[in-house]
Design an enzyme around this catalytic site. Structure first.
Site, PDB file in Angstrom:
ATOM      1  N   GLU A   1      -4.638  -4.979  -5.364  1.00  0.00           N
ATOM      2  CA  GLU A   1      -5.642  -4.148  -4.700  1.00  0.00           C
ATOM      3  C   GLU A   1      -5.133  -2.732  -4.467  1.00  0.00           C
ATOM      4  O   GLU A   1      -5.887  -1.761  -4.593  1.00  0.00           O
ATOM      5  CB  GLU A   1      -6.085  -4.785  -3.382  1.00  0.00           C
ATOM      6  CG  GLU A   1      -6.919  -6.043  -3.540  1.00  0.00           C
ATOM      7  CD  GLU A   1      -8.219  -5.795  -4.283  1.00  0.00           C
ATOM      8  OE1 GLU A   1      -8.740  -4.661  -4.234  1.00  0.00           O
ATOM      9  OE2 GLU A   1      -8.719  -6.728  -4.931  1.00  0.00           O
TER      10      GLU A   1
ATOM     11  N   TYR B   1     -11.953  -1.635   3.031  1.00  0.00           N
ATOM     12  CA  TYR B   1     -12.185  -2.346   1.777  1.00  0.00           C
ATOM     13  C   TYR B   1     -11.004  -3.238   1.410  1.00  0.00           C
ATOM     14  O   TYR B   1     -11.166  -4.428   1.118  1.00  0.00           O
ATOM     15  CB  TYR B   1     -12.460  -1.370   0.621  1.00  0.00           C
ATOM     16  CG  TYR B   1     -12.271  -2.053  -0.705  1.00  0.00           C
ATOM     17  CD1 TYR B   1     -13.214  -2.962  -1.155  1.00  0.00           C
ATOM     18  CD2 TYR B   1     -11.107  -1.882  -1.454  1.00  0.00           C
ATOM     19  CE1 TYR B   1     -13.022  -3.659  -2.336  1.00  0.00           C
ATOM     20  CE2 TYR B   1     -10.904  -2.562  -2.629  1.00  0.00           C
ATOM     21  CZ  TYR B   1     -11.872  -3.453  -3.063  1.00  0.00           C
ATOM     22  OH  TYR B   1     -11.664  -4.158  -4.214  1.00  0.00           O
TER      23      TYR B   1
ATOM     24  N   ASP C   1     -16.393  -1.374  -2.043  1.00  0.00           N
ATOM     25  CA  ASP C   1     -15.772  -0.254  -2.747  1.00  0.00           C
ATOM     26  C   ASP C   1     -16.840   0.478  -3.558  1.00  0.00           C
ATOM     27  O   ASP C   1     -18.045   0.220  -3.418  1.00  0.00           O
ATOM     28  CB  ASP C   1     -14.627  -0.744  -3.636  1.00  0.00           C
ATOM     29  CG  ASP C   1     -15.099  -1.575  -4.819  1.00  0.00           C
ATOM     30  OD1 ASP C   1     -16.292  -1.976  -4.846  1.00  0.00           O
ATOM     31  OD2 ASP C   1     -14.291  -1.826  -5.727  1.00  0.00           O
TER      32      ASP C   1
END
Length: 359
Positions: free
Chosen positions: A47, A127, A145
């Site tokens: 991520e 997020y 996102d």
């Protein structure tokens, strides 16, 4: 239509997403290395890498990073120079620094299990916290996102600015999250935005949400007017002494803490470079031919002209030149040219110079 009914219709539409997206995701998801399992460390690293970086650009970096640093403990203990080398090519190097700062906390205290706890770590926003908590721990935590904003703005026909939509979608999506497979649902929304509901020319006829979509085109979200990039000119001096070349760490600016070549903050001709070096105290040297290059960051552009400077004199002993803004000579360090490419983390803004060092 009154506002209450409008909100009710939005909620009803969002509630249908899991039933439509999860079967589609099972059949169409891409084979990506971070999807091998839901280990929180692997999910977390992916991520962070995928922030501001395309999937294809991140894929090989991710594999190499996990091979070198397979655990959070290994990341926490990694020397910074080695970490920067592993991150080389991904850009936005502050992500790597924040990742390691957070890794030191996690190595000592254990992995957070909720989005609320993840957000307490350096470099983790709404997020990223939601994505990690839902994928690695199954928490019903929304993750919104750019891909998700694009999908939902088109789905609901909502033409408000993305910065407004982000907060609203975060709140509206939470009740629609499934009680099972929440992580897969999070990834299905992102996957749809990445592969079908793309920024331009979306594949609407293949979309599992086609029957619900109010837009069915790339008309939304409305594009934001991007601020003009700031432009600056630089002259790079590649000091070469035998088989060694000089680098210095940048003390400030966009590439703070990373190695680069000696920089003068203006465009200079070869004659001006020779005059500059003589004023700095260098006596015997040869200046090579200029090589020009433009490097574009998200918010600025560098117009660079590079010159090799061959001399047996130590550039570190030169003195500052009045009226010129340039790197400190004393902070230069010489490295074997072969080692610079192999071992030193050199950002792409400077890496294009390496062929100039080869004799």
């Amino acid at each position: 239509m009154n506002e209450t009914l409008r909100d009710a219709e939005r909620a009803e539409t969002l509630a249908q997403l899991p039933a439509l997206l999860l079967p589609w995701y099972d059949k169409n998801k891409r084979d990506l290395p971070w999807r091998l399992n839901t280990d929180p460390y692997r999910v977390w690293v992916s991520e962070i890498m995928l922030q501001q970086t395309r999937v294809e650009a991140a894929r090989e970096h991710y594999i190499r990073f996990l091979q070198a640093l397979p655990t959070v403990e290994a990341l926490a203990a990694c020397p910074e120079d080695r970490l920067m080398k592993l991150w080389e090519g991904l850009g936005y190097y502050s992500r790597a620094r924040n990742l390691q700062r957070a890794a030191k906390i996690v190595a000592a205290e254990g992995f957070p299990r909720t989005a609320k706890e993840w957000k307490k770590l350096p470099g983790i926003g709404d997020y990223t916290a939601g994505a990690i908590a839902s994928i690695a721990f199954g928490e019903r935590a929304p993750a919104v996102d750019g891909n998700v904003i694009r999908v939902l703005s088109r789905l609901l026909g909502d033409d408000r600015p993305p910065e407004v939509l982000k907060g609203d979608f975060f709140r509206e999506l939470e009740p629609a999250l499934p009680h099972e497979r929440c992580g897969d649902f999070t990834q299905s929304l992102m996957e749809l935005g990445a592969t079908v509901c793309t920024p331009t020319s979306p594949l609407c006829l293949t979309c599992p949400l086609f029957v619900l979509c109010r837009t069915r085109s790339d008309a939304l979200p409305l594009p934001r007017k991007k601020p003009e990039r700031r432009q600056s000119e630089k002259t790079l001096l590649l000091f070469r002494r035998g088989e060694e070349a000089a680098l210095c760490r940048r003390a400030d600016g966009v590439l703070r803490g990373l190695y680069g070549f000696f920089a003068i903050e203006e465009r200079m001709t070869a004659a001006q470079v020779r005059d500059f070096l003589q004023r700095a105290g260098m006596k015997n040297f040869f200046v090579g031919k200029p090589k020009a290059h433009r490097h574009v960051f998200s918010h600025l552009e560098w117009e660079m002209t590079a010159y090799t400077v061959d001399s047996e004199e130590d550039a570190r002993a030169l003195h500052a030149v009045a009226g010129k803004e340039h790197s400190p000579f004393a902070e230069l360090a010489y490295f074997p040219v072969a080692a610079i490419e192999r071992e030193i983390s050199l950002p792409s803004a400077f890496r294009w110079c390496l062929p100039l060092l080869c004799r």
